[in-house]
Motif scaffolding. Sequence first.
Motif, PDB file in Angstrom:
ATOM      1  N   SER A 266       0.825  -1.206   0.000  1.00  0.00           N
ATOM      2  CA  SER A 266       0.000   0.000   0.000  1.00  0.00           C
ATOM      3  C   SER A 266       0.865   1.264   0.000  1.00  0.00           C
ATOM      4  O   SER A 266       0.623   2.196  -0.772  1.00  0.00           O
ATOM      5  CB  SER A 266      -0.932  -0.021   1.212  1.00  0.00           C
ATOM      6  N   VAL A 267       1.873   1.283   0.844  1.00  0.00           N
ATOM      7  CA  VAL A 267       2.750   2.460   0.922  1.00  0.00           C
ATOM      8  C   VAL A 267       3.548   2.620  -0.367  1.00  0.00           C
ATOM      9  O   VAL A 267       3.633   3.717  -0.930  1.00  0.00           O
ATOM     10  CB  VAL A 267       3.687   2.372   2.147  1.00  0.00           C
ATOM     11  N   LEU A 268       4.129   1.538  -0.865  1.00  0.00           N
ATOM     12  CA  LEU A 268       4.938   1.619  -2.084  1.00  0.00           C
ATOM     13  C   LEU A 268       4.092   2.022  -3.292  1.00  0.00           C
ATOM     14  O   LEU A 268       4.535   2.804  -4.130  1.00  0.00           O
ATOM     15  CB  LEU A 268       5.647   0.288  -2.352  1.00  0.00           C
ATOM     16  N   ALA A 269       2.887   1.502  -3.367  1.00  0.00           N
ATOM     17  CA  ALA A 269       1.999   1.836  -4.486  1.00  0.00           C
ATOM     18  C   ALA A 269       1.627   3.316  -4.480  1.00  0.00           C
ATOM     19  O   ALA A 269       1.350   3.896  -5.531  1.00  0.00           O
ATOM     20  CB  ALA A 269       0.742   0.973  -4.441  1.00  0.00           C
ATOM     21  N   SER A 270       1.654   3.928  -3.305  1.00  0.00           N
ATOM     22  CA  SER A 270       1.331   5.356  -3.212  1.00  0.00           C
ATOM     23  C   SER A 270       2.503   6.229  -3.663  1.00  0.00           C
ATOM     24  O   SER A 270       2.373   7.448  -3.722  1.00  0.00           O
ATOM     25  CB  SER A 270       0.938   5.721  -1.778  1.00  0.00           C
ATOM     26  N   GLY A 271       3.639   5.598  -3.964  1.00  0.00           N
ATOM     27  CA  GLY A 271       4.808   6.342  -4.415  1.00  0.00           C
ATOM     28  C   GLY A 271       5.756   6.730  -3.297  1.00  0.00           C
ATOM     29  O   GLY A 271       6.806   7.306  -3.541  1.00  0.00           O
ATOM     30  N   LYS A 272       5.397   6.407  -2.072  1.00  0.00           N
ATOM     31  CA  LYS A 272       6.282   6.716  -0.944  1.00  0.00           C
ATOM     32  C   LYS A 272       7.374   5.663  -0.835  1.00  0.00           C
ATOM     33  O   LYS A 272       7.193   4.512  -1.216  1.00  0.00           O
ATOM     34  CB  LYS A 272       5.495   6.764   0.364  1.00  0.00           C
ATOM     35  N   ASN A 273       8.484   6.097  -0.289  1.00  0.00           N
ATOM     36  CA  ASN A 273       9.569   5.180   0.038  1.00  0.00           C
ATOM     37  C   ASN A 273       9.352   4.725   1.467  1.00  0.00           C
ATOM     38  O   ASN A 273       8.817   5.459   2.293  1.00  0.00           O
ATOM     39  CB  ASN A 273      10.910   5.889  -0.116  1.00  0.00           C
ATOM     40  N   LEU A 274       9.781   3.512   1.757  1.00  0.00           N
ATOM     41  CA  LEU A 274       9.474   2.907   3.043  1.00  0.00           C
ATOM     42  C   LEU A 274      10.748   2.484   3.754  1.00  0.00           C
ATOM     43  O   LEU A 274      11.615   1.836   3.162  1.00  0.00           O
ATOM     44  CB  LEU A 274       8.570   1.694   2.811  1.00  0.00           C
ATOM     45  N   LEU A 275      10.847   2.855   5.021  1.00  0.00           N
ATOM     46  CA  LEU A 275      11.972   2.475   5.864  1.00  0.00           C
ATOM     47  C   LEU A 275      11.560   1.288   6.725  1.00  0.00           C
ATOM     48  O   LEU A 275      10.583   1.372   7.469  1.00  0.00           O
ATOM     49  CB  LEU A 275      12.386   3.655   6.750  1.00  0.00           C
ATOM     50  N   LEU A 276      12.295   0.194   6.598  1.00  0.00           N
ATOM     51  CA  LEU A 276      12.040  -1.009   7.383  1.00  0.00           C
ATOM     52  C   LEU A 276      13.141  -1.186   8.412  1.00  0.00           C
ATOM     53  O   LEU A 276      14.315  -0.989   8.100  1.00  0.00           O
ATOM     54  CB  LEU A 276      12.016  -2.261   6.500  1.00  0.00           C
ATOM     55  N   ASP A 277      12.764  -1.581   9.605  1.00  0.00           N
ATOM     56  CA  ASP A 277      13.692  -1.885  10.689  1.00  0.00           C
ATOM     57  C   ASP A 277      13.539  -3.375  10.967  1.00  0.00           C
ATOM     58  O   ASP A 277      12.583  -3.788  11.617  1.00  0.00           O
ATOM     59  CB  ASP A 277      13.318  -1.032  11.911  1.00  0.00           C
ATOM     60  N   VAL A 278      14.452  -4.180  10.408  1.00  0.00           N
ATOM     61  CA  VAL A 278      14.328  -5.636  10.509  1.00  0.00           C
ATOM     62  C   VAL A 278      15.669  -6.266  10.871  1.00  0.00           C
ATOM     63  O   VAL A 278      16.713  -5.628  10.776  1.00  0.00           O
ATOM     64  CB  VAL A 278      13.793  -6.256   9.190  1.00  0.00           C
ATOM     65  N   ASP A 279      15.632  -7.534  11.257  1.00  0.00           N
ATOM     66  CA  ASP A 279      16.872  -8.239  11.551  1.00  0.00           C
ATOM     67  C   ASP A 279      17.589  -8.576  10.242  1.00  0.00           C
ATOM     68  O   ASP A 279      17.050  -8.377   9.148  1.00  0.00           O
ATOM     69  CB  ASP A 279      16.591  -9.491  12.389  1.00  0.00           C
ATOM     70  N   VAL A 280      18.808  -9.081  10.347  1.00  0.00           N
ATOM     71  CA  VAL A 280      19.626  -9.304   9.155  1.00  0.00           C
ATOM     72  C   VAL A 280      19.014 -10.316   8.194  1.00  0.00           C
ATOM     73  O   VAL A 280      19.068 -10.128   6.975  1.00  0.00           O
ATOM     74  CB  VAL A 280      21.075  -9.710   9.517  1.00  0.00           C
TER      75      VAL A 280
END
Length: 190
Positions: free
Chosen positions: A92-106
């Motif tokens: 949903s966020v990517l389709a809106s054209g926004k860039n997304l920051l993810l905080d995930v493990d390696v």
Amino acid sequence: MAVEPSGKLIVFSAPSGAGKTTIATMVLQRIANLSFSVSATTRKQREGEQDGVNYYFLDKATFEKKIEQGGFIEHEFFFGNYYGTLLDATESVLASGKNLLLDVDVKGALNVRKLFGERSLLIFIQPPSMEVLIERLQGRGSEDDAALQERLERARFEMSFADQFDTIIVNNNLTAAVDDVEAAIVNFIG
């Protein structure tokens, strides 16, 4: 994927206590077209955390059902809990054209790379030393000795993957680390 995303993914990984959440918060204030991905987890909600803001807090059965349904772009089980990034929220966020920051493990970061390839930037936030990391974790006051040792073992494991990331930022000086992360992201998203 059902939706062809137009945004890009910026993925942060770091050992617990390396400062990635602080850096992420500061970078999000500086870069307009960047949103934070809220992860789902089965861990207990900490004081001050809000459901849907810090995490989506799910019970184990609900989380496992979403795994079976392919509802995550990445998920891991560690420290006795599940953590994952919801596919529908990400799309949903990517389709809106926004860039997304993810905080995930390696491992999650490497899974994102497999799915999104060059549309993802992997940034590893590294503590200046294990001694500093220990001080930071102890300063939280939320870990008993056994949990602290488990986090330190996990930190060593995670740091062994740092060379598989696009950028490694050593968080020795918060201002400099934030500046370096911002520059890497701006260069990536254009």
